[in-house]
Design an enzyme around this catalytic site. Structure first.
Site, mmCIF file in Angstrom:
data_model
loop_
_atom_site.group_PDB
_atom_site.id
_atom_site.type_symbol
_atom_site.label_atom_id
_atom_site.label_comp_id
_atom_site.label_asym_id
_atom_site.label_seq_id
_atom_site.Cartn_x
_atom_site.Cartn_y
_atom_site.Cartn_z
ATOM 1 N N ASP A 121 81.348 19.192 22.681
ATOM 2 C CA ASP A 121 80.930 18.664 21.957
ATOM 3 C C ASP A 121 82.353 17.415 21.165
ATOM 4 O OD1 ASP A 121 80.411 15.809 21.561
ATOM 5 O OD2 ASP A 121 77.739 16.627 20.929
ATOM 6 N N ARG A 123 82.035 14.437 20.193
ATOM 7 C CA ARG A 123 81.665 12.811 19.565
ATOM 8 C C ARG A 123 82.004 12.919 18.219
ATOM 9 N NH1 ARG A 123 75.729 12.967 22.450
ATOM 10 N NH2 ARG A 123 76.240 15.256 21.819
#
Length: 187
Positions: A121, A123
């Protein structure tokens, strides 16, 4: 962090009547969809862009279902959806499609990202704190299953985590299992 902020506009939708405001961070333009009046502790969904799910209705993920769930909830209770332009866990659309191709060959969502040279991930959520501060919000009820979102908001008090329970289907069952078992998602 230099951020340009748009005016507020009305957005009637099939989920209800909302207000919208855009926050431009570099080349990324994030959107806040909100229902007034905002409570002292509003219901908030931080939602990362998913073109294939949100727009096209892909069954490989649960993104559209989560977005619709959140919009229905804020229509009832007030609150906001912070729609972040972080396609494919922030690896971009081209790489997301490449990750999908690897998933078609048997890799799970995390393995596919790793094969492409990315973390599971990518983000980040710094802009969320800026957006919430713009609205004068310091405490929220967060609509999420993702522990990374809970851990990432340092300057915001999360009074309550509200789970987003979505029914699995034959196409996203393995994806959801991977999110739960390897990423610690709270289902």
């Amino acid at each position: 962090m230099k951020i340009e902020i748009s005016e507020v506009a009305n957005l009637p939708s099939r989920f209800g009547s909302f207000k919208i405001q855009s926050f431009k961070e570099g080349i990324k333009e994030h959107l806040v969809i909100f229902k007034e009046p905002l409570d002292d502790v509003p219901l908030v969904r931080i939602h990362s862009e998913c073109l294939t799910g949100d727009t096209i209705g892909s069954l490989k993920c649960d993104c559209r279902d989560q977005l619709e769930y959140a919009l229905k909830a804020i229509e009832k209770e007030s609150g906001m959806v912070i729609y972040l332009r972080q396609e494919g866990r922030n690896i971009g659309l081209l790489n997301k499609v490449n990750a999908y191709a690897l998933q078609d060959k048997g890799f799970d969502t995390i393995e596919a990202n790793h094969q492409l040279g990315f973390k599971a991930d990518e983000r980040t959520y710094e802009v969320v704190e800026f957006i919430l501060a713009h609205f004068g919000i310091a405490r929220i009820k967060l609509l999420t299953n993702n522990p990374l979102k809970l851990d990432s908001l340092k300057g915001i008090e999360i009074v309550e985590r509200v789970p987003v329970i979505i029914e699995a289907n034959q196409f996203n069952e393995h994806y959801l299992k991977t999110k739960k078992e390897q990423m610690g998602h709270l289902f």
